[in-house]
Motif scaffolding. Structure first.
Motif, PDB file in Angstrom:
ATOM      1  N   ALA A  56      -2.219  11.054  -7.784  1.00 17.28           N
ATOM      2  CA  ALA A  56      -2.486  10.952  -9.372  1.00 17.28           C
ATOM      3  C   ALA A  56      -3.374   9.876  -9.789  1.00 17.28           C
ATOM      4  CB  ALA A  56      -1.122  11.425 -10.112  1.00 17.28           C
ATOM      5  N   ALA A  57      -3.306   8.766  -9.420  1.00 15.40           N
ATOM      6  CA  ALA A  57      -3.805   7.451  -9.823  1.00 15.40           C
ATOM      7  C   ALA A  57      -5.192   7.634  -8.952  1.00 15.40           C
ATOM      8  CB  ALA A  57      -3.292   6.462  -9.437  1.00 15.40           C
ATOM      9  N   ASN A  58      -5.392   8.709  -8.142  1.00 11.27           N
ATOM     10  CA  ASN A  58      -6.781   8.825  -7.408  1.00 11.27           C
ATOM     11  C   ASN A  58      -7.256   7.652  -6.514  1.00 11.27           C
ATOM     12  OD1 ASN A  58      -7.719  11.099  -8.921  1.00 11.27           O
ATOM     13  ND2 ASN A  58      -8.391   9.920 -10.551  1.00 11.27           N
ATOM     14  N   LEU A  59      -6.165   7.255  -5.826  1.00 13.37           N
ATOM     15  CA  LEU A  59      -6.383   6.143  -4.837  1.00 13.37           C
ATOM     16  C   LEU A  59      -7.043   6.459  -3.757  1.00 13.37           C
ATOM     17  CD1 LEU A  59      -5.578   3.312  -3.674  1.00 13.37           C
ATOM     18  CD2 LEU A  59      -3.503   4.512  -2.571  1.00 13.37           C
ATOM     19  N   GLU A  60      -7.081   7.711  -3.348  1.00 13.45           N
ATOM     20  CA  GLU A  60      -8.103   8.066  -2.132  1.00 13.45           C
ATOM     21  C   GLU A  60      -9.519   8.014  -2.360  1.00 13.45           C
ATOM     22  OE1 GLU A  60      -7.871  11.801   0.683  1.00 13.45           O
ATOM     23  OE2 GLU A  60      -6.003  10.931   0.141  1.00 13.45           O
ATOM     24  N   SER A  61      -9.836   8.408  -3.539  1.00 18.71           N
ATOM     25  CA  SER A  61     -11.389   8.440  -3.901  1.00 18.71           C
ATOM     26  C   SER A  61     -11.714   6.958  -4.165  1.00 18.71           C
ATOM     27  CB  SER A  61     -11.560   9.437  -5.111  1.00 18.71           C
ATOM     28  OG  SER A  61     -11.173   9.093  -6.446  1.00 18.71           O
ATOM     29  N   LYS A  62     -10.829   6.243  -4.519  1.00 19.74           N
ATOM     30  CA  LYS A  62     -11.228   4.855  -5.378  1.00 19.74           C
ATOM     31  C   LYS A  62     -11.120   3.866  -3.965  1.00 19.74           C
ATOM     32  CE  LYS A  62      -9.536   5.294 -10.074  1.00 19.74           C
ATOM     33  NZ  LYS A  62      -8.701   5.050 -10.942  1.00 19.74           N
ATOM     34  N   SER A  63     -10.521   3.891  -2.931  1.00 20.52           N
ATOM     35  CA  SER A  63     -10.463   3.132  -1.859  1.00 20.52           C
ATOM     36  C   SER A  63     -10.784   3.565  -0.450  1.00 20.52           C
ATOM     37  CB  SER A  63      -8.824   2.589  -1.984  1.00 20.52           C
ATOM     38  OG  SER A  63      -8.026   3.775  -1.440  1.00 20.52           O
TER      39      SER A  63
END
Length: 534
Positions: A56-63
């Motif tokens: 939900a925090a878009n960790l995958e796309s950001k990191s």
């Protein structure tokens, strides 16, 4: 994957990696989300909860981190290695299941109820095997126990009562084939003394499924077309089964029982109504190595249902009884700082959802047959039955002579207690007394509210809509202490236990296949410190 996966990690390492990951190459995450992640990891997460939050925090796309792989790693055994002394980690699988008398009691359920357990348990036990290095624990509530030959019946369960009983001989072979042994069992008084074991399936096969010739010989009576036992032959209770992995031969298991004796509690409190509430108990298994206790598992079934509620709701102080039972069983399970798990059918729902009013409509409907206060005209049929039980009206069960005498000695009577169920204004037939309605509502809400056990953590349900039982909500709870939670779920897709709601199913009881509960599952990692060498 994070660059430090090759070395053993403790929680501080994982938190550092997580914080670094979300800021990798200028990536960022909402500070409130990050703070929540760090706070919850210091407490506990289930894998599904953590993965959902990170996605939900878009960790995958950001990191650039694969969230699923990262969460799998966080909840792997590597997460919990003790870096100081290299203490071993033992996987522990806990399975809790209310089996509704296995289809051998006069409880709700279809005639062929007993036949659904074979496939269900075979699958469940196979999937709940913790492996050669692990500990598997299965706790059944509403299991059935038979009075041993030559023993005298106790109407009221006290600590010595448990030894007078033996577990009935159904599904024992399957448990043993899967490597489980009966570590301990405890009986309680959740059924009336007039209850029987019953062969529901008159077509045949059910009686023969009992391995013990003694148990089969008890079915000497008839109830309609069905064979049954005499009264004062069975009690329901809890059974606790343990399987130690093949590589844990240095460990041993012993069983114990804890009894909440309501007669004793009545004396301590000088409140005779406690004697009317059936005694309850917990079955315990202690896992040891040499003289050192390593882990304690306990299963229980708390007060609730028509045999209990009709008494409990007659006094405000009685609505604390389940909390008092939990504290007794929990404090015992967590004694001496040994890692422990306490689980079972509590008949209560998570305090957050109760406090938020999530179940208020259900309570209103249960008590008064309507969810809207201004439409209340009378008690529901079930609670009118409670009133008639106490005042001795109708064709149903009545207060026993012993109970009447006990109350009279204390200057009370069943009719006095029944006044809590009078919801009409005195002398004004048909006009509802708001104060009487509020009293019943408040007492039920308090009775439904589970709270934390001091020193233990309560696993919260995934949501207010999660359910472990026929009439909604999660009431089969798990507490733990000194052991790391890795996964938790209610097996609510298991239709051999109970069918999903459907427009085609008109009566809720018709959803029952094996039980009116779903199995509840939790996986832990036990880090063993200070045990002697194996």
């Amino acid at each position: 994957m994070p660059p430090t996966l090759e070395k053993p990690l403790g929680k501080p390492d994982v938190l550092e990696i997580l914080q670094a990951a979300v800021t990798k190459e200028g990536g960022c995450i909402c500070p409130q989300h990050l703070q929540e992640i760090l706070t919850r990891l210091d407490s506990f997460w289930t894998p599904q909860q953590l993965e959902s939050l990170l996605k939900a925090a878009n960790l995958e796309s950001k990191s650039g981190i694969n969230v699923h792989e990262f969460v799998e790693f966080v909840f792997s055994d590597k997460m919990f290695v003790d870096q100081k002394d290299g203490a071993p980690n033992i996987p522990v699988k806990i399975t809790s299941f209310n089996v509704l008398g296995f289809g051998f009691c006069a409880l709700p359920g279809p005639e062929r109820q007993w036949t659904h357990f074979s496939g269900l348990l075979d699958k469940l036990l196979s999937h709940r095997d913790a492996g050669p290095d692990g500990i598997s624990v299965v706790g059944f509530q509403e299991d059935v126990f038979v009075l041993r030959e030559g023993q005298e019946w106790d109407d009221h369960t006290v600590p010595s009562t448990h030894d007078k009983f033996e577990r009935f001989s159904f599904m024992r072979e399957m448990m043993e084939e899967h490597g489980f042994t009966l570590a301990s069992f405890s009986v309680h008084d959740g059924l009336s003394t007039s209850s029987h074991m019953l062969i529901k399936d008159a077509a045949g096969g059910q009686l023969e499924a009992l391995l013990s010739s003694y148990h089969r010989s008890l079915f000497t009576e008839k109830k309609g077309d069905h064979k049954c036992t005499k009264s004062e032959k069975i009690k329901l209770g809890n059974s606790l089964w343990v399987k130690l992995g093949a590589n844990l031969k240095q460990l041993s298991v012993r069983g114990e029982v804890v009894t909440f004796d309501t007669w004793n509690e009545a004396k301590k409190r000088d409140l005779v109504e406690y004697q009317m509430i059936p005694s309850r108990s917990a079955a315990k298994a202690i896992i040891s190595q040499g003289d050192v206790d390593l882990f304690v598992a306990s299963t229980c079934h708390l007060a609730g249902g028509k045999f209990d509620d009709r008494w409990i709701l007659t006094d405000d102080t009685l609505t604390n009884v389940n909390t008092e039972m939990l504290e007794l069983f929990g404090n015992d399970a967590a004694r001496q700082q040994v890692p422990s798990v306490l689980f079972g059918d509590t008949n209560m729902k998570h305090y957050k959802f109760v406090d938020d009013g999530c179940y208020d409509p259900a309570i209103m409907g249960m008590l008064f047959g309507t969810k809207e206060k201004d439409k209340i005209q009378k008690l529901s049929a079930a609670y009118e039955g409670h009133r008639k039980f106490l005042i001795g009206e109708g064709d149903g069960e009545k207060v026993s002579e012993r109970e009447v005498q006990v109350l009279q000695k204390a200057g009370k009577s069943p009719a006095d207690l029944a006044k809590v169920y009078d919801i009409e204004l005195p002398g004004r037939p048909g006009e509802i007394d708001p104060a009487a309605v509020d009293t019943l509502f408040r007492r039920v809400k308090k009775l439904w509210r589970i709270s934390e056990v001091p020193g233990m953590k309560l696993i919260p349900p995934a949501s207010e809509t999660a359910t472990s039982c026929l009439f909604g909500g999660v009431i089969d709870h798990i507490f733990y202490k000194g052991i790391n939670l890795r996964d938790y779920r209610v097996d609510d897709g298991e239709e051999r236990a109970m069918l999903q709601p459907s427009p085609d199913i008109k009566c809720p009881l018709d959803r029952i296949k094996a039980s009116d509960h779903f199995p509840v599952l939790a996986d832990f990692t036990l880090t063993v410190k200070g045990a002697p060498a194996g």
